[in-house]
Design a protein around this motif. Structure first.
Motif, PDB file in Angstrom:
ATOM      1  N   LEU A   1      40.143  43.340  42.512  1.00 37.15           N
ATOM      2  CA  LEU A   1      41.490  42.819  42.721  1.00 37.15           C
ATOM      3  C   LEU A   1      41.539  41.296  42.563  1.00 37.15           C
ATOM      4  O   LEU A   1      42.505  40.745  42.015  1.00 37.15           O
ATOM      5  CB  LEU A   1      41.998  43.208  44.106  1.00 37.15           C
ATOM      6  N   THR A   2      40.502  40.618  43.041  1.00 39.77           N
ATOM      7  CA  THR A   2      40.453  39.161  42.900  1.00 39.77           C
ATOM      8  C   THR A   2      40.354  38.758  41.439  1.00 39.77           C
ATOM      9  O   THR A   2      41.080  37.874  40.968  1.00 39.77           O
ATOM     10  CB  THR A   2      39.273  38.583  43.695  1.00 39.77           C
ATOM     11  N   GLY A   3      39.448  39.407  40.706  1.00 44.10           N
ATOM     12  CA  GLY A   3      39.315  39.108  39.285  1.00 44.10           C
ATOM     13  C   GLY A   3      40.590  39.405  38.516  1.00 44.10           C
ATOM     14  O   GLY A   3      40.994  38.644  37.619  1.00 44.10           O
TER      15      GLY A   3
ATOM     16  N   THR B   1      39.106  41.209  33.185  1.00 52.46           N
ATOM     17  CA  THR B   1      38.131  40.487  34.007  1.00 52.46           C
ATOM     18  C   THR B   1      37.939  41.186  35.353  1.00 52.46           C
ATOM     19  O   THR B   1      36.817  41.273  35.861  1.00 52.46           O
ATOM     20  CB  THR B   1      38.594  39.041  34.225  1.00 52.46           C
ATOM     21  N   GLY B   2      39.022  41.692  35.922  1.00 51.02           N
ATOM     22  CA  GLY B   2      38.902  42.405  37.188  1.00 51.02           C
ATOM     23  C   GLY B   2      37.990  43.609  37.084  1.00 51.02           C
ATOM     24  O   GLY B   2      37.129  43.828  37.941  1.00 51.02           O
ATOM     25  N   LEU B   3      38.165  44.373  36.006  1.00 51.13           N
ATOM     26  CA  LEU B   3      37.322  45.549  35.796  1.00 51.13           C
ATOM     27  C   LEU B   3      35.858  45.153  35.641  1.00 51.13           C
ATOM     28  O   LEU B   3      34.961  45.752  36.251  1.00 51.13           O
ATOM     29  CB  LEU B   3      37.793  46.315  34.558  1.00 51.13           C
TER      30      LEU B   3
ATOM     31  N   VAL C   1      32.958  37.575  40.097  1.00 54.49           N
ATOM     32  CA  VAL C   1      34.232  37.262  39.435  1.00 54.49           C
ATOM     33  C   VAL C   1      34.034  36.169  38.390  1.00 54.49           C
ATOM     34  O   VAL C   1      34.552  36.250  37.269  1.00 54.49           O
ATOM     35  CB  VAL C   1      35.292  36.851  40.476  1.00 54.49           C
ATOM     36  N   LEU C   2      33.280  35.130  38.741  1.00 53.82           N
ATOM     37  CA  LEU C   2      33.042  34.035  37.798  1.00 53.82           C
ATOM     38  C   LEU C   2      32.290  34.518  36.561  1.00 53.82           C
ATOM     39  O   LEU C   2      32.631  34.165  35.429  1.00 53.82           O
ATOM     40  CB  LEU C   2      32.248  32.922  38.482  1.00 53.82           C
ATOM     41  N   ALA C   3      31.255  35.337  36.772  1.00 55.14           N
ATOM     42  CA  ALA C   3      30.487  35.849  35.637  1.00 55.14           C
ATOM     43  C   ALA C   3      31.344  36.752  34.763  1.00 55.14           C
ATOM     44  O   ALA C   3      31.254  36.709  33.527  1.00 55.14           O
ATOM     45  CB  ALA C   3      29.264  36.613  36.142  1.00 55.14           C
ATOM     46  N   ALA C   4      32.193  37.558  35.381  1.00 55.42           N
ATOM     47  CA  ALA C   4      33.079  38.432  34.611  1.00 55.42           C
ATOM     48  C   ALA C   4      34.078  37.621  33.803  1.00 55.42           C
ATOM     49  O   ALA C   4      34.430  37.990  32.676  1.00 55.42           O
ATOM     50  CB  ALA C   4      33.817  39.384  35.560  1.00 55.42           C
ATOM     51  N   ALA C   5      34.537  36.493  34.369  1.00 57.96           N
ATOM     52  CA  ALA C   5      35.459  35.623  33.624  1.00 57.96           C
ATOM     53  C   ALA C   5      34.791  35.081  32.370  1.00 57.96           C
ATOM     54  O   ALA C   5      35.391  35.057  31.285  1.00 57.96           O
ATOM     55  CB  ALA C   5      35.925  34.477  34.521  1.00 57.96           C
ATOM     56  N   GLY C   6      33.536  34.653  32.520  1.00 60.04           N
ATOM     57  CA  GLY C   6      32.819  34.167  31.345  1.00 60.04           C
ATOM     58  C   GLY C   6      32.560  35.264  30.333  1.00 60.04           C
ATOM     59  O   GLY C   6      32.686  35.067  29.123  1.00 60.04           O
ATOM     60  N   LEU C   7      32.250  36.441  30.826  1.00 65.95           N
ATOM     61  CA  LEU C   7      31.940  37.570  29.954  1.00 65.95           C
ATOM     62  C   LEU C   7      33.176  38.050  29.204  1.00 65.95           C
ATOM     63  O   LEU C   7      33.115  38.337  27.990  1.00 65.95           O
ATOM     64  CB  LEU C   7      31.368  38.699  30.814  1.00 65.95           C
TER      65      LEU C   7
END
Length: 465
Positions: A78-80, A88-90, A293-299
């Motif tokens: 939910l945060t992502g 990004t959330g997923l 969350v940060l790593a998912a944003a980059g990914l």
């Protein structure tokens, strides 16, 4: 991921303490908390009622942690999604779920997963309240902080990271409602925890006296691999988390989440340089929610889009060896307490006694291991006990002094002595006085060797060699 393989590894010393305390009545649990582990008391009480309802198998004992980590994955997702969007959330939820340390502590009968859930919820509710700072939006944040502190007071250092986020949001519009709402919410969440903190402070020496002030070398070589429970998985997550800092747009929210991830770690490291040390990876496990969350944003920003999915798969695969290792039979302890119990059960006679380890080796809690694993009709009397652990109001029994050893043995005809170590390591973990008395009173000795343990039957009568 939390349930898969959770019944295979036997409990280690902290989990044994959980079972030992949770298995007692509520008044007996409160008696323990007056002497030790007051800050873990809410978790012990929860587990007491949980085991009454659902039993105390290994999977049942660890299931609450698995459920809590699943709940944390929801809030990470939910945060992502709120900050960066659905993709990004997923990815954030998946990265979190497949982090080896999330599996490790999602399969442990301790309260760390509850803390991760509470902090993940608190971060989400904070971001939500900052969008529209109403009472109904601040209240869930307060409750989340209260829950986090209830299960681990040290986790409240996250408030420092949250405070930086609030100041960044306040800086331009100078909306004082943000500062007032945040301050009141923190007070509302933390103030009821004051009695728990005061009692915990009186016990901190015994609970954390074994921790030394952390060096920078430990941070680099020990802390980060321990936080992720995987060197390569953790390295990839940190590298991916740094990518969004290079964005031309949307960098502010990245910095905000970075504060939630980094500030608690830095703050606990600084606090631990003088006085009591608190710097250990599992105490800061809750920071994984922001790192994910940060790593998912980059990914998720990698292009073309299939590269992001491939990158996620690669990171997950890098963690597979560590996912397997945490589910191995001897991943918690190298010795086999279950095998030791089988030896005792096979050769048991009514009236047999048990010589438990004391001193520097009492943390093995071998008497608890036997209580958990032996059949109900096999009852061993602690011959060196003045009080068992329940009567002593502790996780350890009160042992007889050197002068009382013979009197404590009484007329017991046979005793079992159990030590952890290689074959022949029979009496090495007993004191000199205990060795002398055991050899004098029980000259007949039969040793059975199981994995990393010696199970020795001591009997009165002529020595057999």
């Amino acid at each position: 991921m939390g349930v898969f393989g959770s019944g295979r590894p036997f409990m280690w010393r902290d989990e044994l303490a959980t079972w030992s305390v949770a298995h007692r009545s509520v008044p007996e649990i409160m008696d323990v908390l007056h002497h030790l582990d007051a800050v873990i008391g809410p978790y012990y009480l929860f587990m007491h009622f949980w085991t009454e309802l659902f039993g105390d198998s290994l999977t049942s004992l660890r299931l609450p942690s698995a459920l809590a980590m699943a709940g944390a994955a929801v809030f990470v997702t939910l945060t992502g999604r709120k900050v960066f969007g659905p993709a990004t959330g997923l990815m954030a939820g998946l990265l979190f779920a497949f982090t080896p340390s999330v599996s490790r502590y999602g399969q442990e009968a301790r309260g760390y997963a509850f803390v991760v859930l509470a902090i993940a919820a608190a971060t989400f509710f904070l971001l939500r309240a900052l969008e529209r700072p109403t009472v109904l939006r601040w209240l869930p944040y307060s409750l989340s902080l209260f829950a986090a502190g209830l299960f681990h007071l040290i986790s409240l250092v996250v408030v420092a990271g949250h405070a930086v986020v609030v100041l960044m949001r306040w800086w331009r519009p100078r909306n004082h409602r943000l500062l007032i709402g945040f301050a009141l919410s923190v007070v509302l969440g933390a103030l009821p925890l004051t009695p728990l903190a005061m009692v915990g402070q009186t016990q901190v020496g015994r609970q954390l006296g074994w921790l030394d002030a952390p060096s920078l070398q430990y941070v680099a070589a020990g802390f980060w691999p321990g936080l992720f429970h995987s060197y390569w998985f953790g390295l990839c997550v940190i590298a991916l988390a740094l990518l969004p800092l290079a964005w031309a747009k949307g960098r502010r929210v990245v910095v905000e989440l970075a504060m939630v991830a980094v500030v608690p770690i830095v703050l606990v490291w600084l606090i631990s340089q003088s006085g009591t040390a608190y710097f250990i990876d599992r105490y800061l496990l809750f920071t994984l929610t922001a790192w994910s969350v940060l790593a998912a944003a980059g990914l998720s920003r990698l292009r073309p889009k299939p590269v992001a999915a491939i990158g996620l798969a690669v990171v997950v695969l890098l963690g597979v060896p560590d996912q397997r290792s945490v589910r191995q039979k001897y991943s918690r302890e190298t010795w086999d307490g279950v095998a030791a119990s089988k030896v005792i059960a096979e050769h048991y006679r009514p009236g047999d006694g048990l010589v438990t380890l004391g001193g520097d080796y009492r943390f093995f809690q071998l008497d608890v291991v036997l209580d958990y694993t032996l059949p109900e009709d096999v009852k061993l009397k602690g011959v060196f006990f003045k009080k068992d652990r329940v009567a002593n109001g502790d996780i350890y029994p009160a042992l007889c002094s050197d002068q009382e050893l013979k009197a404590c043995i009484g007329d017991t005809q046979r005793v079992w002595a159990i030590t952890v170590g290689p074959p022949g390591y029979v009496f090495n973990q007993y004191s000199a006085a205990e060795k002398a008395v055991l050899n004098e009173v029980f000259p007949k000795q039969t040793n059975y060797v199981v994995r990393d343990m010696n199970v020795t039957l001591l009997e009165r009568g002529p020595a057999t060699g």
